[in-house]
Design a protein around this motif. Structure first.
Motif, PDB file in Angstrom:
ATOM      1  N   VAL A  34     -62.356  76.367   6.061  1.00 20.95           N
ATOM      2  CA  VAL A  34     -62.707  75.368   7.075  1.00 20.95           C
ATOM      3  C   VAL A  34     -64.159  74.958   6.841  1.00 20.95           C
ATOM      4  N   GLU A  35     -64.442  73.672   7.010  1.00 23.04           N
ATOM      5  CA  GLU A  35     -65.783  73.164   6.715  1.00 23.04           C
ATOM      6  C   GLU A  35     -66.575  72.857   7.981  1.00 23.04           C
ATOM      7  N   ALA A  36     -67.897  73.036   7.868  1.00 20.38           N
ATOM      8  CA  ALA A  36     -68.833  72.659   8.931  1.00 20.38           C
ATOM      9  C   ALA A  36     -70.031  71.985   8.276  1.00 20.38           C
ATOM     10  N   ALA A  37     -70.448  70.844   8.837  1.00 18.78           N
ATOM     11  CA  ALA A  37     -71.544  70.077   8.240  1.00 18.78           C
ATOM     12  C   ALA A  37     -72.865  70.265   8.973  1.00 18.78           C
ATOM     13  N   SER A  38     -72.868  71.082  10.035  1.00 16.03           N
ATOM     14  CA  SER A  38     -74.094  71.316  10.794  1.00 16.03           C
ATOM     15  C   SER A  38     -73.979  72.655  11.512  1.00 16.03           C
ATOM     16  N   ILE A  39     -75.097  73.146  12.028  1.00 19.03           N
ATOM     17  CA  ILE A  39     -75.079  74.382  12.795  1.00 19.03           C
ATOM     18  C   ILE A  39     -74.223  74.223  14.046  1.00 19.03           C
ATOM     19  N   ALA A  40     -74.267  73.047  14.672  1.00 20.55           N
ATOM     20  CA  ALA A  40     -73.457  72.811  15.875  1.00 20.55           C
ATOM     21  C   ALA A  40     -71.962  72.912  15.559  1.00 20.55           C
TER      22      ALA A  40
END
Length: 215
Positions: A34-40
Motif C-alpha cells: 500500500v502506498e502513502a505520499a505524505s506523513i498524513a
C-alpha cells in the motif's frame, strides 16, 4: 490473504512504482503493498488498525522534517519495523537512522536484488544496513531529548507542530484541521510542555533539528 503487509511511504510516484516492482518480484503473492505520499496519508493507513509488518519510509516526506517522521513512528508504533529509504547515502545519514530506531536503510541507488534482500531480512526479524556504513558519533544529549519529546507527541500534536514550524497562526491551523482555535491552543500548550520549550520559535527550531545531517 497476504503473508506480509507493507506500506511504501514516498512522495515520488516513480520510486514507489520501482519499490512495488522490486517487492512484487521478490515476494510474489505473499505481499500486500500500500502506498502513502505524505506523513498524513501514512498516519491514516496506520490508524486503520491493519496488522502492518513493515514501513518503507522516505527520509524527506511531506509533513515531516527529516528524521522527525521516523521518530514519530518509533514513538507511536514501537513494534512496527521502519526501514529508511533515501537518495542521501552519506554514512552520517545511515548512522543517524540507526540511532533514531530504524531497522535498516536502503539507498535509492540500490539494485532490485539489494532492495529485496533488505526487505526480506527485516521481515525475518533482522536488520539491514549498507555494507559500507561507517560508525559516527552517537546522538548528543540534546538530540536525544528532542527525539524523546517528539516521540511522545500524538499524531495530531505532531501535525500541529509541523504547521507551527511552517509559520501558521493558531487561527490558520484551526481552519486547516477543522477544529476550534481553543483546541489548537490546548495542543500547542501540550506540545511546548512535552518538548520543554516556551516559544513557537524554539519549537520550530527543535523540529528543524531533525532535518539536519551531522557532518
Amino acid at each position: 490473504m497476504a503473508a506480509y503487509e507493507i506500506i511504501i511511504a514516498d512522495d515520488h510516484p516513480l520510486f514507489r512504482s520501482a519499490l512495488q516492482q522490486a517487492l512484487t518480484m521478490g515476494l510474489g503473492e505473499n505481499v500486500r503493498l500500500v502506498e502513502a505520499a505524505s506523513i498524513a496519508e501514512l498516519e491514516a493507513l496506520l490508524n486503520q488498525g491493519a496488522s502492518w509488518d513493515l514501513v518503507l519510509l522516505d527520509l524527506n516526506m511531506p509533513g515531516a522534517y527529516g528524521f522527525s517522521g521516523l521518530v514519530l513512528l518509533r514513538g507511536q508504533y514501537p513494534h512496527l519495523p521502519v526501514v529508511m529509504v533515501s537518495a542521501l547515502e552519506d554514512s552520517a545519514v545511515v548512522a543517524r537512522s540507526r540511532e533514531f530506531g530504524a531497522s535498516g536503510f536502503i539507498p535509492k541507488s540500490s539494485p532490485l536484488e539489494t532492495i529485496q534482500e533488505a526487505v526480506r531480512a527485516v521481515l525475518d526479524g533482522d536488520v539491514w544496513w549498507p555494507s559500507n556504513t561507517q560508525e559516527v558519533a552517537h546522538l548528543s544529549d540534546e538530540a536525544k531529548a528532542a527525539s524523546e519529546g517528539l516521540a511522545s507527541l500524538t499524531p495530531q500534536q505532531f501535525r500541529v507542530l509541523t504547521m507551527v514550524c511552517d509559520g501558521l497562526l493558531n487561527k490558520q491551523i484551526a481552519y486547516e484541521l477543522s477544529v476550534s482555535e481553543a483546541t489548537i491552543k490546548a495542543h500547542v500548550t501540550a506540545i511546548f510542555r512535552k518538548l520543554g520549550v516556551r516559544t513557537r520559535t524554539q519549537a520550530a527550531l527543535l523540529l528543524q533539528q531533525m532535518g539536519s545531517i551531522p557532518s
